[in-house]
Design a protein around this motif. Structure first.
Motif, PDB file in Angstrom:
ATOM      1  N   ASN A   1       0.981  -0.905  -0.380  1.00 46.56           N
ATOM      2  CA  ASN A   1       0.015   0.143   0.087  1.00 46.56           C
ATOM      3  C   ASN A   1       1.096   0.955   0.207  1.00 46.56           C
ATOM      4  O   ASN A   1       1.550   1.574   0.387  1.00 46.56           O
ATOM      5  CB  ASN A   1      -1.236   0.150   1.189  1.00 46.56           C
ATOM      6  N   ILE A   2      -0.151   2.318  -0.443  1.00 46.19           N
ATOM      7  CA  ILE A   2       0.813   4.049   0.164  1.00 46.19           C
ATOM      8  C   ILE A   2       0.844   4.551   0.856  1.00 46.19           C
ATOM      9  O   ILE A   2      -1.257   4.321   0.604  1.00 46.19           O
ATOM     10  CB  ILE A   2       0.675   4.781  -1.427  1.00 46.19           C
ATOM     11  N   ASP A   3       1.758   4.724   1.650  1.00 43.04           N
ATOM     12  CA  ASP A   3       1.227   5.266   3.031  1.00 43.04           C
ATOM     13  C   ASP A   3       0.899   7.077   2.959  1.00 43.04           C
ATOM     14  O   ASP A   3       0.610   7.081   3.351  1.00 43.04           O
ATOM     15  CB  ASP A   3       2.439   4.947   4.059  1.00 43.04           C
ATOM     16  N   CYS A   4       1.463   7.195   2.035  1.00 50.01           N
ATOM     17  CA  CYS A   4       2.308   8.827   2.491  1.00 50.01           C
ATOM     18  C   CYS A   4       2.968   9.326   1.447  1.00 50.01           C
ATOM     19  O   CYS A   4       3.214   8.796   0.124  1.00 50.01           O
ATOM     20  CB  CYS A   4       3.400   9.429   3.132  1.00 50.01           C
ATOM     21  N   PHE A   5       1.668  10.616   0.780  1.00 52.57           N
ATOM     22  CA  PHE A   5       2.021  11.685  -0.147  1.00 52.57           C
ATOM     23  C   PHE A   5       2.519  12.292   0.310  1.00 52.57           C
ATOM     24  O   PHE A   5       2.302  13.352   1.074  1.00 52.57           O
ATOM     25  CB  PHE A   5       0.529  11.662  -1.495  1.00 52.57           C
TER      26      PHE A   5
ATOM     27  N   LYS B   1      -1.459   9.286   4.178  1.00 53.54           N
ATOM     28  CA  LYS B   1      -1.492  10.520   4.661  1.00 53.54           C
ATOM     29  C   LYS B   1      -0.900  11.365   3.419  1.00 53.54           C
ATOM     30  O   LYS B   1       0.006  11.276   2.672  1.00 53.54           O
ATOM     31  CB  LYS B   1      -1.095  10.327   5.957  1.00 53.54           C
ATOM     32  N   VAL B   2      -1.370  12.604   2.923  1.00 58.41           N
ATOM     33  CA  VAL B   2      -1.488  13.523   2.175  1.00 58.41           C
ATOM     34  C   VAL B   2      -0.611  15.279   3.048  1.00 58.41           C
ATOM     35  O   VAL B   2      -0.909  15.099   3.743  1.00 58.41           O
ATOM     36  CB  VAL B   2      -2.190  14.411   2.277  1.00 58.41           C
TER      37      VAL B   2
ATOM     38  N   GLY C   1       2.960   8.963   9.873  1.00 57.77           N
ATOM     39  CA  GLY C   1       3.245   8.660   8.679  1.00 57.77           C
ATOM     40  C   GLY C   1       3.213   7.133   8.338  1.00 57.77           C
ATOM     41  O   GLY C   1       2.716   6.635   7.476  1.00 57.77           O
ATOM     42  N   LEU C   2       4.173   6.996   9.330  1.00 56.20           N
ATOM     43  CA  LEU C   2       4.528   5.461   9.344  1.00 56.20           C
ATOM     44  C   LEU C   2       3.705   4.362  10.334  1.00 56.20           C
ATOM     45  O   LEU C   2       2.916   4.867  10.898  1.00 56.20           O
ATOM     46  CB  LEU C   2       5.711   5.600  10.423  1.00 56.20           C
ATOM     47  N   ARG C   3       3.107   2.983   9.858  1.00 53.00           N
ATOM     48  CA  ARG C   3       2.291   2.294  10.433  1.00 53.00           C
ATOM     49  C   ARG C   3       3.155   1.224  11.198  1.00 53.00           C
ATOM     50  O   ARG C   3       3.952   1.253  10.640  1.00 53.00           O
ATOM     51  CB  ARG C   3       1.170   2.390   9.004  1.00 53.00           C
TER      52      ARG C   3
END
Length: 927
Positions: A764-768, A812-813, A925-927
């Motif tokens: 998955n993409i977590d941060c933009f 998260k953006v 932003g980190l999971r």
């Protein structure tokens, strides 16, 4: 009480018995307008639906049709959807109140009546009342919350009004064609021409805060939920510049001013005197108050609630004669030549004294003045000494010392007045719910609802100088020692700013010289325990040059839970540093303070969120990150340092994906040198890139794959000549050629198909993360940036963010704020020919950051994971911009000064930018 449904011809004049002995005259034109307004609400079968005039004892058989409410009180047989009896207040009756049934329940509908373009406030026009003339110009906020129709919204598709409980719709608001407007609480908007005929509408399905009027548009109507009426703002421009009430500033356009029903202005009384009928002079008496001169007509009968003697005066305010009133009559008739009276009132009766035209006193109505052509309440007309006071509205200081009651205080536990000879208590002061107010002389505060019923109170045992109103609060009363009346100030702010008297605040907008300073920091900042974070004041203050060259300094303190303040961090004249020593949240309060007059020019509260990297919960997290940016990111190492800072935590799994190389082979990004948000959202291609496959570039005819001048299948950049490279253009990886727009789903599916939305796959993409913005901000003339560029890119930026969240709402953006250029920039004066000076470029940076913060640092976007990062704050321009020594002295070759030779950052500058972003992303932003 006479009640009739008869309808007279439009051209006739009708006297309507309202159940009292005073008759209000309605012209045929007004009657026609009233009927048309009712027909638009209830349809052509209006006469069948109209059931009559209801009072508190009326018992309708079924909740069907509509009644006119006759007066205030509890209508026991009219039940709302919650089976509660409907309560009608005096405020409800400022206009026409309709009780409307839908077959199962009743609701209150407040209808504004119009006569041509004039809004009728509280009473129909009375030709016998003397007119005044003044000069006026509407203020910033074009939305007049006193001029609404409740229970309806304006349909953008037809321009008509549609019933909807909980909503209200404005009257027609004059606007310009082809012009952008901003509103705080966005809804759909219908547009109308000069004849108020519907043209078209704006559906606003994305809940945008701006709209642009079409050609030929002269009016709009905006709809607002009732809960948002108190802070709705409509203003010309692309961004909001802070709430202010609807006002009219006196200027160069003549208009008519007219007093409402009650001619007695309790804000203009003189305490401790009465007006002697025998001489017209004021005579001392501590138990009385004397009114100011009140305009009247000669040979006319007036009524007052608390009768006393009355002196009469001519047009020059010279005493003529008087009425001794020894019999206590509630009426008097003015003599020939009379233009003014003064009335006297016992102190205990001031709050509900009423003087009105006629032979009897009607239900109490506060003193109000309106502008006849616009229907603007004169409490909202601001500008000239001879119009003071004109109601209960002020600009900054909400405390009117003229209306205090001596010898009492307001008990926060009950809302009642208690006797105390050393204290004074204000009248009811209109406030907003869930809003912070500050006062100079702190005491307990009771809160009241819209009907002035007590809700709750603020004990203020710690003598705090600010308080927050609760939900449902519409009024407060404040108390203070008698000795402190002159210095009391109440304002909507977290701290008191420079003192202004209740009337002194009213000046033409054009004469306000102090800039509206703005602290350009997000409301939440994310930090790491043990790591330094700095705020350089000049980087984050709008109108920084006025701040730097004016008489101001900045104070930053920790705000404790009990309202007290404590030192936190290290303050300098030019910056503030903090190295948090524990995890958790801390609220800081930043104030811009005048050095010599001590008032606060601007203030903001910010929550610091601090994470402990050594905590167990911080370990073994991961993030897949997509990064965009400009040359700072692409060529000067911002994305490299950003990724490396994140990887300092060796337990974290950081994967920066993208198509472009950075200085670290393990880190990728999608940055483009020289590019803007506008480019990212609308350009199909950019320049040739050596780090992109040849097949992912667009080529001029004849220069493509296996073409005469082109490259061969299997070639790489190393096989090309410079001439061949000049004919290639790398594709904008976010541009969907089918839609012609930024499309994050297209980017992922086309280039990284293994990545799926959260819940649909393991990758998955977590941060933009976006470092874009500098080229948007500084390469435009300031006027063009404000009036053309920002309006053109605003929706594109919203679309960009929405495109990312549409692919996966769990991403998260992170959006950065633009850093300033070198002070006194040598580079900009040579290369950046758009600017007369560095100062102009600096102001552009401030305009851009204000735009970003107002658009995205909002509760709605923060709840969806959109974070504005204070990269601008954490940036020392002295060491962060590329500089070199220049000889600037013709006669001394050894003399040099350090000036910038480039707009780009040093390694230190790139690390500053990366550091602020790293702290935010590592924190949440980190999971």
């Amino acid at each position: 009480m006479s009640k009739t449904n008869n309808i007279l011809p439009f051209d006739s004049t009708l006297s309507v018995d309202r159940g009292i002995s005073v008759f209000d005259t309605l012209t045929g034109k007004m009657f026609r307008t009233t009927l048309l307004a009712l027909q638009s609400l209830f349809g052509t079968a209006m006469s069948a639906n109209f059931k009559g005039i209801a009072d508190t004892g009326t018992n309708p058989a079924v909740p069907d049709g509509f009644y006119f409410a006759d007066g205030p009180g509890t209508y026991s047989f009219f039940k709302d959807p919650g089976n509660n009896s409907i309560v009608v207040t005096d405020e409800d009756l400022q206009g026409m109140l309709v009780l409307s049934g839908n077959g199962s329940s009743w609701q209150k509908l407040k209808i504004s009546l119009q006569l041509g373009d004039s809004q009728i406030i509280n009473r129909y026009l009375d030709p016998n009342v003397r007119r005044s003339f003044a000069e006026g110009l509407p203020g910033k906020n074009m939305f007049d919350k006193s001029d609404i129709t409740e229970g309806f919204y304006a349909d953008y598709a037809t321009g008509g009004l549609v019933p909807l409980a909980g909503y209200s719709v404005s009257n027609y608001i004059p606007v310009k064609p082809n012009t952008t407007y901003y509103f705080v609480h966005p809804q759909q908007v219908p547009f109308f021409d000069t004849n108020k005929a519907y043209i078209s509408g704006f559906a606003n399905e994305s809940s945008l805060n701006t709209f642009t009027t079409p050609a030929g548009c002269a009016y709009v109507r905006i709809s607002t939920s009732v809960s948002n009426l108190n802070d709705q703002l409509l203003q010309e421009g692309v961004v909001g510049t802070g709430y202010e009430p609807f006002v009219v500033y006196l200027n160069d356009k003549a208009f008519r001013i007219k007093t409402g029903k009650n001619l007695f202005n309790k804000s203009a009384v003189i305490h401790g005197y009465y007006a002697d009928h025998a001489t017209g002079a004021l005579t001392a008496n501590s138990g009385y108050t004397a009114s100011d001169f009140i305009e009247v007509s000669p040979g006319t009968t007036y009524a007052f609630r608390y009768p006393q003697q009355v002196p009469f005066y001519d047009v020059d305010k010279n005493y003529i004669s008087g009425f001794p009133n020894s019999g206590g009559s509630t009426t008097f008739t003015t003599p020939a030549g009379c233009a003014y009276v003064r009335i006297s009132t016992p102190v205990s009766n001031v709050d509900d004294q009423q003087l009105q035209l006629g032979t009897a006193v009607e239900n109490y109505e506060p003193y109000q003045v309106y502008r006849e052509d616009l229907g603007v309440l004169a409490g909202n007309i601001i500008g000239a000494d001879n119009f003071f006071p004109v109601g209960d509205q002020s600009t900054k200081n909400l405390f009117n010392k003229s209306t205090v009651k001596l010898g009492y205080y307001a008990d926060q536990a009950t809302g009642a007045l208690e006797v105390n000879s050393s204290f004074a208590v204000s009248d009811f002061i209109s406030v907003k719910p869930n809003t912070i107010y500050s006062f100079t002389v702190p005491q307990q505060v009771p809160f009241y609802d819209a009907s002035k019923n007590y809700i709750s109170g603020f004990a203020n045992l710690s003598s705090m100088k600010s308080f927050t109103t609760p939900a449902g609060c519409a009024f407060i009363k404040i108390s203070m020692p008698v000795a402190d009346i002159e210095r009391q100030q109440l304002e909507e702010n977290i701290v008191n700013s420079r003192f202004e008297s209740y009337q002194q605040a009213i000046v033409p907008a054009s004469k306000i010289e102090e800039p509206a300073f703005e602290i350009q920091l997000p409301s939440d900042i994310y930090l790491i325990k043990g790591e330094l974070f700095s705020i350089y004041w000049a980087n984050v203050i709008k109108f920084s040059h006025a701040f730097l060259h004016g008489n101001y300094y900045v104070r930053c303190q920790k705000l404790n839970s009990d309202g007290s303040y404590a030192q936190y961090g290290d303050g300098y004249s030019y910056k503030w540093d903090v190295t948090p020593d524990e995890a958790g949240t801390v609220t800081i309060e930043i104030r811009i303070v005048h050095i010599y007059q001590f008032y606060t020019a601007a203030a903001k509260r910010i929550t610091l969120h601090v994470i402990d990297k050594d905590a167990t919960t911080s370990k073994n997290r991961k993030a897949n990150i997509v990064t965009i940016g400009d040359s700072f990111t692409d060529l000067y190492g911002v994305s490299t340092y950003f990724g490396q800072f994140l990887k300092q935590d060796t337990t974290a799994t950081i994967n920066m994906i993208g198509l472009h190389s950075t200085n670290d082979p393990a880190l990728k990004d999608d940055a483009w040198s020289g590019e803007t948000y506008k480019w990212y959202t609308e350009a199909p291609v950019g320049y040739y890139r050596a780090d992109r496959p040849l097949a992912d570039q667009q080529w001029d005819p004849g220069w493509g794959e296996n073409e005469p001048n082109g490259w061969h299948t299997g070639d790489t950049d190393a096989n090309l000549t410079d001439l061949q490279r000049s004919h290639g253009y790398a594709r904008n990886q976010f541009y969907n050629p089918s839609t012609g727009k930024f499309d994050f789903s297209y980017y992922i599916n086309h280039y990284f198909p293994s990545y799926k939305p959260h819940g649909a796959g393991s990758q998955n993409i977590d941060c933009f993360v976006s470092f874009v913005g500098l080229n948007d901000a500084i390469w435009n003339y300031t006027d063009d940036l404000i009036n053309t560029y920002i309006p053109s890119v605003r929706q594109k930026m919203i679309d960009l963010v929405e495109s990312v969240l549409a692919f996966d709402p769990f991403i998260k953006v992170f959006l950065h704020t633009v850093t300033p250029t070198f002070a006194g920039s040598h580079f900009l004066s040579l290369y950046g020919g758009n600017f007369e000076s560095y100062e102009r470029a600096k102001y552009n940076q401030e305009v851009w950051n204000s735009f970003i913060l107002s658009l995205f640092d909002t509760p709605a976007y923060k709840a969806r994971g959109v974070i504005v990062v204070p990269t601008a704050a954490h940036f020392d321009v002295r060491s962060a911009i590329l500089t070199q020594p220049y000889n600037t002295d013709k006669f001394n070759p050894s003399f040099t000064e350090t000036l910038d030779y480039d707009i780009h950052p040093t390694q230190s500058g790139a690390k500053y930018i990366a550091d602020a972003m790293y702290m935010a992303v590592y924190n949440i932003g980190l999971r």
